[in-house]
Design a protein around this motif. Structure first.
Motif, mmCIF file in Angstrom:
data_model
loop_
_atom_site.group_PDB
_atom_site.id
_atom_site.type_symbol
_atom_site.label_atom_id
_atom_site.label_comp_id
_atom_site.label_asym_id
_atom_site.label_seq_id
_atom_site.Cartn_x
_atom_site.Cartn_y
_atom_site.Cartn_z
ATOM 1 N N ASP A 106 0.754 -1.098 0.014
ATOM 2 C CA ASP A 106 0.042 0.044 -0.121
ATOM 3 C C ASP A 106 0.904 1.240 -0.027
ATOM 4 O OD1 ASP A 106 -1.304 2.298 0.988
ATOM 5 O OD2 ASP A 106 -3.143 0.674 1.559
ATOM 6 N N PRO A 107 0.879 2.137 -1.029
ATOM 7 C CA PRO A 107 1.829 3.160 -1.212
ATOM 8 C C PRO A 107 1.642 4.245 -0.146
ATOM 9 C CG PRO A 107 0.746 3.025 -3.293
ATOM 10 C CD PRO A 107 0.184 1.995 -2.194
ATOM 11 N N ILE A 108 0.359 4.363 0.275
ATOM 12 C CA ILE A 108 0.270 5.163 1.371
ATOM 13 C C ILE A 108 0.831 5.061 2.842
ATOM 14 C CG2 ILE A 108 -1.533 6.739 2.713
ATOM 15 C CD1 ILE A 108 -1.714 7.289 -0.038
ATOM 16 N N ILE A 109 0.552 3.800 2.947
ATOM 17 C CA ILE A 109 1.279 3.313 4.265
ATOM 18 C C ILE A 109 2.713 3.269 4.114
ATOM 19 C CG2 ILE A 109 1.592 1.232 5.820
ATOM 20 C CD1 ILE A 109 -1.485 0.621 5.157
ATOM 21 N N ALA A 110 3.212 2.616 3.039
ATOM 22 C CA ALA A 110 4.610 2.761 2.850
ATOM 23 C C ALA A 110 5.049 4.172 2.998
ATOM 24 C CB ALA A 110 5.276 2.222 1.425
ATOM 25 N N ILE A 111 4.709 5.214 2.397
ATOM 26 C CA ILE A 111 5.202 6.331 2.499
ATOM 27 C C ILE A 111 5.310 7.045 4.007
ATOM 28 C CG2 ILE A 111 4.552 8.913 2.003
ATOM 29 C CD1 ILE A 111 3.896 7.985 -0.865
ATOM 30 N N ASP A 112 4.021 6.611 4.574
ATOM 31 C CA ASP A 112 3.988 6.929 6.049
ATOM 32 C C ASP A 112 5.024 6.361 6.876
ATOM 33 O OD1 ASP A 112 2.763 7.913 8.567
ATOM 34 O OD2 ASP A 112 2.335 5.853 8.908
ATOM 35 N N PHE A 113 5.381 5.000 6.641
ATOM 36 C CA PHE A 113 6.409 4.410 7.386
ATOM 37 C C PHE A 113 7.788 5.046 7.133
ATOM 38 C CE2 PHE A 113 3.999 0.072 7.927
ATOM 39 C CZ PHE A 113 3.823 0.346 9.188
ATOM 40 N N GLU A 114 7.842 5.467 5.708
ATOM 41 C CA GLU A 114 9.361 5.913 5.260
ATOM 42 C C GLU A 114 9.611 7.392 6.018
ATOM 43 O OE1 GLU A 114 11.196 7.562 1.036
ATOM 44 O OE2 GLU A 114 9.917 5.868 0.888
ATOM 45 N N ASP A 115 8.376 8.064 5.989
ATOM 46 C CA ASP A 115 8.728 9.464 6.594
ATOM 47 C C ASP A 115 9.027 9.403 8.244
ATOM 48 O OD1 ASP A 115 7.826 10.891 4.144
ATOM 49 O OD2 ASP A 115 5.918 11.322 4.645
ATOM 50 N N ARG A 116 8.154 8.444 8.821
ATOM 51 C CA ARG A 116 8.732 8.230 10.238
ATOM 52 C C ARG A 116 9.918 7.646 10.419
ATOM 53 N NH1 ARG A 116 3.434 5.774 13.250
ATOM 54 N NH2 ARG A 116 2.890 4.692 11.337
ATOM 55 N N LEU A 117 10.200 6.561 9.791
ATOM 56 C CA LEU A 117 11.652 6.107 9.840
ATOM 57 C C LEU A 117 12.767 7.118 9.405
ATOM 58 C CD1 LEU A 117 11.259 2.711 8.048
ATOM 59 C CD2 LEU A 117 11.352 3.251 10.429
ATOM 60 N N LEU A 118 12.791 7.981 8.493
ATOM 61 C CA LEU A 118 13.694 8.938 8.215
ATOM 62 C C LEU A 118 13.609 10.024 9.498
ATOM 63 C CD1 LEU A 118 12.931 9.468 4.623
ATOM 64 C CD2 LEU A 118 15.015 8.549 5.538
ATOM 65 N N GLY A 119 12.417 10.325 9.966
ATOM 66 C CA GLY A 119 12.216 11.183 11.249
ATOM 67 C C GLY A 119 12.995 10.682 12.379
ATOM 68 N N PHE A 120 12.914 9.340 12.685
ATOM 69 C CA PHE A 120 13.597 8.682 13.644
ATOM 70 C C PHE A 120 15.279 8.760 13.499
ATOM 71 C CE2 PHE A 120 9.975 5.785 13.954
ATOM 72 C CZ PHE A 120 9.187 6.546 14.720
ATOM 73 N N GLY A 121 15.549 9.003 12.304
ATOM 74 C CA GLY A 121 17.362 9.107 12.002
ATOM 75 C C GLY A 121 17.757 8.209 11.106
ATOM 76 N N VAL A 122 16.893 7.338 10.783
ATOM 77 C CA VAL A 122 17.311 6.211 9.661
ATOM 78 C C VAL A 122 17.798 7.013 8.397
ATOM 79 C CG1 VAL A 122 16.537 4.193 8.260
ATOM 80 C CG2 VAL A 122 15.586 4.460 10.518
ATOM 81 N N SER A 123 18.962 6.662 7.846
ATOM 82 C CA SER A 123 19.509 7.392 6.850
ATOM 83 C C SER A 123 19.226 6.700 5.510
ATOM 84 C CB SER A 123 21.336 7.341 6.826
ATOM 85 O OG SER A 123 21.590 6.096 6.870
#
Length: 124
Positions: free
Chosen positions: A19-36
């Motif tokens: 699901d692209p919407i869920i994937a983008i949400d996860f991606e945004d949050r992971l990057l926000g946590f500091g995942v490079s």
């Protein structure tokens, strides 16, 4: 929650989510946590190819993909000793094979706190 130090956060995370919407949400949050680096794929074949090209430090696996389940990916990650968590919107009724029964699961939608805790725990 105590902010994570960079040492607690994996550098490269693979998201397997159809699901692209869920994937983008996860991606945004992971990057926000500091995942490079966050890579997102939507199928078993794409995930296995991504792992073969560059093994991630951690993976989020949606259990129910469009026409398949992510257990072949889980087997590959386990063989490589790469930590992962299952992500499911179906709750306890989702059938997980016995060899993965002890693996952590996140229920969709998951809170940012739960996602960050899974990241820091590295799947077990």
């Amino acid at each position: 929650m105590i902010p994570a130090s960079p040492a607690d956060i994996p550098a490269d995370v693979l998201i397997v989510e159809d699901d692209p919407i869920i994937a983008i949400d996860f991606e945004d949050r992971l990057l926000g946590f500091g995942v490079s680096s966050v890579r997102t794929v939507g199928s078993v074949a794409q995930a296995l190819d991504a792992i073969a090209r560059r093994a991630p430090d951690f993976a989020l696996l949606d259990v129910e993909l469009i026409r398949e389940k992510s257990f072949a990916i889980a087997e590959r990650l386990a063989a490589l000793e790469i930590p992962f968590v299952f992500v499911t919107g179906y709750g306890a009724e989702t059938s997980i094979p016995a060899q993965f029964a002890s693996r952590p699961r996140l229920q969709k939608p998951c809170s940012s706190d739960a996602l960050e805790a899974a990241l820091q725990a590295r799947g077990g």
